[in-house]
Design a protein around this motif. Structure first.
Motif, PDB file in Angstrom:
ATOM      1  N   SER A  11      -4.599   0.595 -12.499  1.00 57.63           N
ATOM      2  CA  SER A  11      -3.859  -0.419 -11.531  1.00 57.63           C
ATOM      3  C   SER A  11      -4.354   0.357 -10.047  1.00 57.63           C
ATOM      4  O   SER A  11      -4.682  -0.368  -9.295  1.00 57.63           O
ATOM      5  CB  SER A  11      -2.542  -0.740 -11.520  1.00 57.63           C
ATOM      6  OG  SER A  11      -1.823  -1.125 -10.504  1.00 57.63           O
ATOM      7  N   SER A  30     -10.745  -1.649  -4.006  1.00 60.90           N
ATOM      8  CA  SER A  30     -10.517  -2.924  -3.094  1.00 60.90           C
ATOM      9  C   SER A  30      -9.840  -2.555  -1.616  1.00 60.90           C
ATOM     10  O   SER A  30      -9.942  -3.374  -0.822  1.00 60.90           O
ATOM     11  CB  SER A  30      -9.849  -3.828  -3.725  1.00 60.90           C
ATOM     12  OG  SER A  30      -8.548  -3.458  -4.119  1.00 60.90           O
ATOM     13  N   CYS A  31      -9.135  -1.505  -1.566  1.00 57.35           N
ATOM     14  CA  CYS A  31      -8.629  -1.473  -0.529  1.00 57.35           C
ATOM     15  C   CYS A  31      -9.228  -0.276   0.528  1.00 57.35           C
ATOM     16  O   CYS A  31      -9.000   0.789   0.255  1.00 57.35           O
ATOM     17  CB  CYS A  31      -6.924  -1.111  -0.581  1.00 57.35           C
ATOM     18  SG  CYS A  31      -6.080  -0.742   0.918  1.00 57.35           S
ATOM     19  N   GLU A  71      -8.088   0.484  -9.391  1.00 53.82           N
ATOM     20  CA  GLU A  71      -8.550  -0.781  -9.158  1.00 53.82           C
ATOM     21  C   GLU A  71      -8.300  -1.241  -7.543  1.00 53.82           C
ATOM     22  O   GLU A  71      -9.055  -1.689  -6.944  1.00 53.82           O
ATOM     23  CB  GLU A  71      -7.860  -2.273  -9.919  1.00 53.82           C
ATOM     24  CG  GLU A  71      -8.367  -3.734  -9.487  1.00 53.82           C
ATOM     25  CD  GLU A  71      -7.677  -4.493 -10.701  1.00 53.82           C
ATOM     26  OE1 GLU A  71      -7.834  -5.702 -10.379  1.00 53.82           O
ATOM     27  OE2 GLU A  71      -6.990  -4.123 -11.522  1.00 53.82           O
ATOM     28  N   HIS A  72      -6.829  -0.777  -7.391  1.00 56.37           N
ATOM     29  CA  HIS A  72      -6.552  -0.803  -5.786  1.00 56.37           C
ATOM     30  C   HIS A  72      -7.236  -0.146  -4.797  1.00 56.37           C
ATOM     31  O   HIS A  72      -8.022  -0.697  -3.845  1.00 56.37           O
ATOM     32  CB  HIS A  72      -4.980  -0.553  -5.765  1.00 56.37           C
ATOM     33  CG  HIS A  72      -4.511  -0.914  -4.195  1.00 56.37           C
ATOM     34  ND1 HIS A  72      -4.380  -2.150  -3.614  1.00 56.37           N
ATOM     35  CD2 HIS A  72      -4.286   0.026  -3.301  1.00 56.37           C
ATOM     36  CE1 HIS A  72      -4.229  -1.969  -2.532  1.00 56.37           C
ATOM     37  NE2 HIS A  72      -3.945  -0.644  -2.095  1.00 56.37           N
ATOM     38  N   ARG A  89       2.098   2.103  -3.486  1.00 54.61           N
ATOM     39  CA  ARG A  89       0.983   2.696  -4.352  1.00 54.61           C
ATOM     40  C   ARG A  89       0.526   3.994  -3.879  1.00 54.61           C
ATOM     41  O   ARG A  89       0.250   4.823  -4.444  1.00 54.61           O
ATOM     42  CB  ARG A  89      -0.294   1.900  -4.248  1.00 54.61           C
ATOM     43  CG  ARG A  89      -0.062   0.426  -4.932  1.00 54.61           C
ATOM     44  CD  ARG A  89      -1.453  -0.333  -4.915  1.00 54.61           C
ATOM     45  NE  ARG A  89      -1.453  -1.373  -5.529  1.00 54.61           N
ATOM     46  CZ  ARG A  89      -1.248  -2.638  -4.870  1.00 54.61           C
ATOM     47  NH1 ARG A  89      -1.177  -2.848  -3.559  1.00 54.61           N
ATOM     48  NH2 ARG A  89      -1.205  -3.923  -5.575  1.00 54.61           N
ATOM     49  N   CYS A 139      -6.341   2.392   1.866  1.00 52.34           N
ATOM     50  CA  CYS A 139      -6.138   3.493   0.732  1.00 52.34           C
ATOM     51  C   CYS A 139      -7.098   4.366   0.193  1.00 52.34           C
ATOM     52  O   CYS A 139      -6.766   5.397  -0.111  1.00 52.34           O
ATOM     53  CB  CYS A 139      -5.377   2.532  -0.383  1.00 52.34           C
ATOM     54  SG  CYS A 139      -3.913   2.021  -0.201  1.00 52.34           S
ATOM     55  N   CYS A 145       0.710  -1.246   0.151  1.00 53.91           N
ATOM     56  CA  CYS A 145       0.004  -0.013  -0.058  1.00 53.91           C
ATOM     57  C   CYS A 145       0.880   1.402   0.068  1.00 53.91           C
ATOM     58  O   CYS A 145       0.598   2.194  -0.754  1.00 53.91           O
ATOM     59  CB  CYS A 145      -0.821  -0.005   1.282  1.00 53.91           C
ATOM     60  SG  CYS A 145      -2.262  -1.236   1.216  1.00 53.91           S
TER      61      CYS A 145
END
Length: 625
Positions: A28, A35-36, A31-32, A9, A39, A6
């Motif tokens: 990318s 789902s996180c 998308e992260h 990113r 973040c 994390c």
């Protein structure tokens, strides 16, 4: 599985928010973030920092200090590799704050109005929607030409919101009417997770007032809904008056006029057509009697550049001949360019109201929404693996046997509804966009004036419906995470008025109908969403192609192109038409329905676009190739 952490990113999230990453890296990071939760929370914090120092009005003479500051930040980062991303962002924010306090605003952080874009503002509104917990505002409304005997009506109102669903709207009519016989347009709407209530004047056409109000009869109606479904579209209080999430869902029609000041606060002034701004105007039109507006009217909207709350908006009469003809037909004395409605916020805070302010006691006409909550949420077989970062909110079942899961954060929400598979597909889905999903097929419809964005998946044993005010891309990603394989709509949809109706792919629709021509022009953002080919008993074939914008189509129609052959005369109609030239052919234009029709060498052609004008219809018509 990526080995990135994390922390890795988060270094790129700031660049992601500025749109400065390569497309693959953007995908990318997006998308992260979806789902996180950690973040996503970091992104929200960063947005709050940015919104307090970014997109503020600045003078033309301010120097561009972005390069030296970022060079300093990079050099500091080189010497201190142990910096965490949060500290790096804090340093950038601190540097910007020092310059602001010193009388200088950073370009790119505090920009001149001409640099800000509608997409920047829309993205900021979407981010703010996830972090909004509570809101309370008071406002005034001035409305012109509701009734010939009442040239101006005035209202005072208040709105309360507590995430994700508690809301209250109260409007008090302070108009000076000609006599006491006129009913006051006082409206109160209250909404909670489980209940909904409205107290409004009795239904009565504005043109018939005050005669139609029966002597001695009650002038108000009270309705209550209990056992309400989460985010039930039929019993909801639109929240664009709190944050214009739906209004700014698409930036195609939004123009940034520049910086302005309202209530002593820095704002951005936006201009957009009523067809796009309908959600914010209709937010307070939940009950009572209000004047109508035309899709071509102009809405000026002022949003606070820190909180993104709508501080003011006004509806201005459009200037096109079509708009004037509509006003004449509907008895309005509007003058082109005249302000028809002026909404102004007078106070606002982000303080949560106590629960008692949203209390609803069932009274008046009471009905049940048929929903029962339970505790079987994420354990359900239809729970999506991906929810765009929205936590679970409510779960339950309906009296009809539907399973409902709801997710929410701030004013952003998602609802998943499952029911047993139907014996046949509903005909409405024939106009939805057919799209390939990770598991089979889905059918997507943009938001309309009566429903949010939705995506349906028709499995062999189950039908799953997704509804949300998330973006269309997010809704598709959620659908891809479901463990449901969707089937295709039946190739043949059945008979309608004696004709066999078949759904065809938009990619080869015009090849299937050689008599039809394809448009070379469509208004920005419009794309083919569905195509239907019908065969009449007499041999006539008709191709109908629907064009819509992906995020919203508040008239529910968009643009419909219809072509049929052989046809030699225009169909009879009771509508009033205006004769127009379509190239070298004489056609007719209906102001009432927004439909341009003509016969071209034995082929009937029609462009129906109820939210546009004749000039746009002619642009499309003359571009047919």
């Amino acid at each position: 599985m990526s080995r990135e952490t994390c922390a890795d990113r988060r270094v790129d999230i700031s660049a992601f928010l500025d749109g400065e990453l390569p497309s693959d890296r953007t995908a990318s990071i997006a998308e992260h973030l979806a789902s996180c939760d950690e973040c996503a929370a970091y992104q929200a914090r960063l947005e709050r920092i940015r919104s307090s120092i970014r997109l503020q009005p600045a003078d033309d003479h301010i120097p561009d200090l972005t390069a030296p500051i970022m060079q300093r930040v990079r050099s500091m980062g080189t010497r201190r590799p142990w910096w965490k991303p949060d500290l790096r962002v804090a340093a950038i924010a601190a540097a910007a704050t020092i310059l602001v306090l010193g009388g200088v605003l950073l370009p790119g952080i505090g920009r001149h109005a001409s640099v800000a874009s509608a997409s920047d503002i829309a993205q900021s509104v979407r981010a703010a929607a996830r972090s909004l917990d509570a809101y309370h505002a008071t406002f005034t409304i001035a409305e012109r030409d509701w009734n010939p005997r009442v040239p101006m009506r005035r209202f005072r109102g208040a709105v309360w919101f507590r995430a994700p669903e508690d809301a209250k709207l109260r409007i008090r009519d302070v108009t000076e009417y000609p006599t006491s016989a006129w009913p006051r347009n006082n409206v109160t709407v209250v909404q909670t997770a489980n209940r909904w209530s409205i107290d409004q004047p009795s239904s009565c056409p504005a043109a018939a007032l005050p005669r139609c109000v029966a002597q001695g009869a009650s002038q108000h109606q009270l309705q209550t809904v209990v056992h309400r479904q989460p985010f039930d579209g039929a019993t909801t209080l639109p929240t664009d008056i709190v944050l214009p999430l739906q209004t700014l869902a698409s930036s195609f029609d939004v123009h940034v006029d520049g910086a302005d000041v309202q209530m002593g606060r820095s704002t951005w002034k936006l201009t957009l057509p009523y067809r796009q701004a309908a959600p914010i105007v209709e937010s307070f039109e939940q009950g009572g009697s209000w004047r109508a507006f035309h899709p071509l009217d102009v809405v000026n909207l002022w949003v606070d550049s820190r909180s993104w709350f709508p501080l003011r908006f006004e509806v201005v009469a459009g200037t096109s001949p079509d708009r004037q003809a509509w006003a004449d037909a509907n008895g309005y004395a509007d003058r082109p360019g005249e302000t028809l409605l002026d909404y102004r916020t007078t106070t606002f805070t982000q303080t949560a109201a106590p629960g008692r302010d949203f209390a609803i006691e069932p009274a008046g006409l009471v009905r049940s929404g048929g929903f029962r909550s339970d505790a079987h949420g994420t354990s359900s077989a239809i729970a999506p693996a991906y929810t765009a970062g929205l936590p679970e909110y409510r779960a339950g079942t309906t009296d009809e046997g539907q399973r409902v899961l709801a997710y929410a954060r701030g004013t952003t929400w998602l609802k998943v509804v499952e029911e047993p598979a139907r014996p046949s597909f509903p005909f409405y889905a024939s106009t939805a966009s057919q799209m390939k999903l990770q598991h089979g097929w889905g059918y997507y419809e943009p938001a309309t004036d009566v429903s949010p964005r939705r995506l349906d998946i028709y499995g062999s044993a189950t039908h799953v419906e997704l509804e949300s005010n998330l973006t269309s891309d997010s809704l598709i990603d959620i659908a891809n995470s479901l463990d449901v394989t969707g089937g295709k709509l039946a190739h043949r949809l059945g008979r309608k008025s004696g004709s066999v109706v078949t759904r065809v792919a938009t990619s080869n629709a015009f090849e299937r109908a050689p008599f039809a021509r394809q448009p070379a022009y469509m208004p920005p953002g419009y794309q083919a969403s569905a195509a239907l080919l019908s065969h009449a008993p007499g041999g006539q074939r008709t191709l109908t192609v629907y064009y819509r914008r992906p995020e919203s189509e508040f008239d529910g129609v968009g643009i419909r192109l219809t072509q049929a052959a052989p046809v030699h005369t225009l169909p009879s109609s009771s509508e009033a038409f205006v004769g127009v030239d379509v190239g070298s052919t004489r056609g007719r234009w209906s102001v009432e329905s927004g439909d341009l029709e003509w016969i071209d060498h034995g082929v009937y052609r029609s462009v129906a676009l109820p939210s546009f004008d004749l000039s746009t219809a002619l642009q499309i018509a003359t571009s047919l190739r």
